[in-house]
Design a protein around this motif. Structure first.
Motif, PDB file in Angstrom:
ATOM      1  N   LEU A 225       0.828  -1.206   0.000  1.00 29.52           N
ATOM      2  CA  LEU A 225       0.000   0.000   0.000  1.00 29.52           C
ATOM      3  C   LEU A 225       0.865   1.259   0.000  1.00 29.52           C
ATOM      4  O   LEU A 225       0.579   2.225  -0.716  1.00 29.52           O
ATOM      5  CB  LEU A 225      -0.908  -0.018   1.228  1.00 29.52           C
ATOM      6  CG  LEU A 225      -1.910   1.106   1.355  1.00 29.52           C
ATOM      7  CD1 LEU A 225      -2.929   1.023   0.236  1.00 29.52           C
ATOM      8  CD2 LEU A 225      -2.607   1.024   2.688  1.00 29.52           C
ATOM      9  N   THR A 226       1.934   1.239   0.772  1.00 27.96           N
ATOM     10  CA  THR A 226       2.819   2.396   0.845  1.00 27.96           C
ATOM     11  C   THR A 226       3.525   2.636  -0.492  1.00 27.96           C
ATOM     12  O   THR A 226       3.633   3.772  -0.950  1.00 27.96           O
ATOM     13  CB  THR A 226       3.862   2.203   1.957  1.00 27.96           C
ATOM     14  OG1 THR A 226       3.173   1.941   3.176  1.00 27.96           O
ATOM     15  CG2 THR A 226       4.747   3.419   2.113  1.00 27.96           C
ATOM     16  N   GLN A 227       3.973   1.573  -1.117  1.00 29.22           N
ATOM     17  CA  GLN A 227       4.634   1.708  -2.410  1.00 29.22           C
ATOM     18  C   GLN A 227       3.673   2.253  -3.462  1.00 29.22           C
ATOM     19  O   GLN A 227       4.040   3.114  -4.269  1.00 29.22           O
ATOM     20  CB  GLN A 227       5.188   0.360  -2.854  1.00 29.22           C
ATOM     21  CG  GLN A 227       6.368  -0.116  -2.040  1.00 29.22           C
ATOM     22  CD  GLN A 227       6.747  -1.546  -2.366  1.00 29.22           C
ATOM     23  OE1 GLN A 227       5.913  -2.334  -2.804  1.00 29.22           O
ATOM     24  NE2 GLN A 227       8.010  -1.882  -2.129  1.00 29.22           N
TER      25      GLN A 227
ATOM     26  N   LEU B   1       3.212   5.984  -2.850  1.00 28.43           N
ATOM     27  CA  LEU B   1       4.373   6.757  -3.305  1.00 28.43           C
ATOM     28  C   LEU B   1       4.411   6.844  -4.828  1.00 28.43           C
ATOM     29  O   LEU B   1       4.724   7.896  -5.398  1.00 28.43           O
ATOM     30  CB  LEU B   1       5.657   6.145  -2.758  1.00 28.43           C
ATOM     31  CG  LEU B   1       5.849   6.277  -1.249  1.00 28.43           C
ATOM     32  CD1 LEU B   1       7.083   5.490  -0.813  1.00 28.43           C
ATOM     33  CD2 LEU B   1       5.967   7.723  -0.839  1.00 28.43           C
ATOM     34  N   PHE B   2       4.078   5.766  -5.494  1.00 24.41           N
ATOM     35  CA  PHE B   2       4.042   5.759  -6.952  1.00 24.41           C
ATOM     36  C   PHE B   2       2.966   6.714  -7.474  1.00 24.41           C
ATOM     37  O   PHE B   2       3.199   7.493  -8.401  1.00 24.41           O
ATOM     38  CB  PHE B   2       3.789   4.337  -7.464  1.00 24.41           C
ATOM     39  CG  PHE B   2       3.717   4.232  -8.954  1.00 24.41           C
ATOM     40  CD1 PHE B   2       4.845   4.404  -9.734  1.00 24.41           C
ATOM     41  CD2 PHE B   2       2.514   3.966  -9.584  1.00 24.41           C
ATOM     42  CE1 PHE B   2       4.778   4.322 -11.107  1.00 24.41           C
ATOM     43  CE2 PHE B   2       2.438   3.882 -10.949  1.00 24.41           C
ATOM     44  CZ  PHE B   2       3.568   4.058 -11.722  1.00 24.41           C
ATOM     45  N   ASP B   3       1.775   6.678  -6.878  1.00 22.47           N
ATOM     46  CA  ASP B   3       0.689   7.566  -7.292  1.00 22.47           C
ATOM     47  C   ASP B   3       1.030   9.029  -7.023  1.00 22.47           C
ATOM     48  O   ASP B   3       0.696   9.912  -7.813  1.00 22.47           O
ATOM     49  CB  ASP B   3      -0.609   7.200  -6.572  1.00 22.47           C
ATOM     50  CG  ASP B   3      -1.180   5.876  -7.052  1.00 22.47           C
ATOM     51  OD1 ASP B   3      -0.808   5.424  -8.151  1.00 22.47           O
ATOM     52  OD2 ASP B   3      -2.002   5.289  -6.310  1.00 22.47           O
ATOM     53  N   THR B   4       1.705   9.293  -5.899  1.00 23.76           N
ATOM     54  CA  THR B   4       2.115  10.660  -5.575  1.00 23.76           C
ATOM     55  C   THR B   4       3.134  11.165  -6.595  1.00 23.76           C
ATOM     56  O   THR B   4       3.029  12.298  -7.076  1.00 23.76           O
ATOM     57  CB  THR B   4       2.719  10.715  -4.161  1.00 23.76           C
ATOM     58  OG1 THR B   4       1.753  10.222  -3.235  1.00 23.76           O
ATOM     59  CG2 THR B   4       3.098  12.125  -3.766  1.00 23.76           C
ATOM     60  N   TYR B   5       4.095  10.328  -6.914  1.00 22.73           N
ATOM     61  CA  TYR B   5       5.111  10.696  -7.906  1.00 22.73           C
ATOM     62  C   TYR B   5       4.460  10.995  -9.263  1.00 22.73           C
ATOM     63  O   TYR B   5       4.742  12.007  -9.898  1.00 22.73           O
ATOM     64  CB  TYR B   5       6.122   9.555  -8.044  1.00 22.73           C
ATOM     65  CG  TYR B   5       7.066   9.702  -9.206  1.00 22.73           C
ATOM     66  CD1 TYR B   5       8.114  10.603  -9.160  1.00 22.73           C
ATOM     67  CD2 TYR B   5       6.903   8.934 -10.357  1.00 22.73           C
ATOM     68  CE1 TYR B   5       8.992  10.739 -10.223  1.00 22.73           C
ATOM     69  CE2 TYR B   5       7.755   9.069 -11.434  1.00 22.73           C
ATOM     70  CZ  TYR B   5       8.800   9.967 -11.365  1.00 22.73           C
ATOM     71  OH  TYR B   5       9.648  10.109 -12.418  1.00 22.73           O
ATOM     72  N   ARG B   6       3.554  10.130  -9.680  1.00 22.01           N
ATOM     73  CA  ARG B   6       2.892  10.302 -10.970  1.00 22.01           C
ATOM     74  C   ARG B   6       2.033  11.575 -10.978  1.00 22.01           C
ATOM     75  O   ARG B   6       2.015  12.312 -11.956  1.00 22.01           O
ATOM     76  CB  ARG B   6       2.027   9.079 -11.278  1.00 22.01           C
ATOM     77  CG  ARG B   6       1.388   9.131 -12.641  1.00 22.01           C
ATOM     78  CD  ARG B   6       0.659   7.883 -13.005  1.00 22.01           C
ATOM     79  NE  ARG B   6      -0.201   7.478 -11.892  1.00 22.01           N
ATOM     80  CZ  ARG B   6      -0.629   6.241 -11.697  1.00 22.01           C
ATOM     81  NH1 ARG B   6      -0.273   5.289 -12.520  1.00 22.01           N
ATOM     82  NH2 ARG B   6      -1.415   5.958 -10.690  1.00 22.01           N
TER      83      ARG B   6
ATOM     84  N   GLU C   6      -2.430  15.485  -5.427  1.00 26.15           N
ATOM     85  CA  GLU C   6      -1.928  14.244  -4.842  1.00 26.15           C
ATOM     86  C   GLU C   6      -3.065  13.442  -4.223  1.00 26.15           C
ATOM     87  O   GLU C   6      -4.040  14.001  -3.730  1.00 26.15           O
ATOM     88  CB  GLU C   6      -0.890  14.560  -3.770  1.00 26.15           C
ATOM     89  CG  GLU C   6       0.370  15.169  -4.320  1.00 26.15           C
ATOM     90  CD  GLU C   6       1.418  15.390  -3.258  1.00 26.15           C
ATOM     91  OE1 GLU C   6       1.250  14.897  -2.129  1.00 26.15           O
ATOM     92  OE2 GLU C   6       2.402  16.069  -3.551  1.00 26.15           O
ATOM     93  N   PRO C   7      -2.928  12.126  -4.213  1.00 27.09           N
ATOM     94  CA  PRO C   7      -3.964  11.298  -3.577  1.00 27.09           C
ATOM     95  C   PRO C   7      -3.883  11.430  -2.055  1.00 27.09           C
ATOM     96  O   PRO C   7      -2.848  11.810  -1.507  1.00 27.09           O
ATOM     97  CB  PRO C   7      -3.593   9.882  -4.022  1.00 27.09           C
ATOM     98  CG  PRO C   7      -2.138   9.928  -4.289  1.00 27.09           C
ATOM     99  CD  PRO C   7      -1.872  11.320  -4.799  1.00 27.09           C
TER     100      PRO C   7
END
Length: 64
Positions: free
Chosen positions: A3-5, A8-13, A21-22
């Motif tokens: 979930l954390t990964q 972080l991926f969604d935030t970066y994108r 940001e989500p």
């Protein structure tokens, strides 16, 4: 993927695409748990029943 990964991926994108940001994982959990309690208390007030609870009971015992 954890979930954390995924967060972080969604935030970066989102940052790269200029999107908002989500929300953080677990950000709405407490609100979800409190909603049924708040609904019960609200309905009790509408029905004319006095508010009850641990804090009110303690205060009632301490006041003369």
């Amino acid at each position: 993927m954890s979930l954390t990964q995924q967060y972080l991926f969604d935030t970066y994108r989102a940052r790269r695409n200029g999107e908002p940001e989500p929300p953080e994982p677990g950000a709405g959990t407490l609100g979800l748990l409190r909603a049924p309690r708040d609904r019960r208390r609200f309905r009790a007030v509408l029905a004319g029943r006095p508010a009850t609870g641990r804090l009110r009971g303690i205060l009632a015992r301490r006041t003369p």
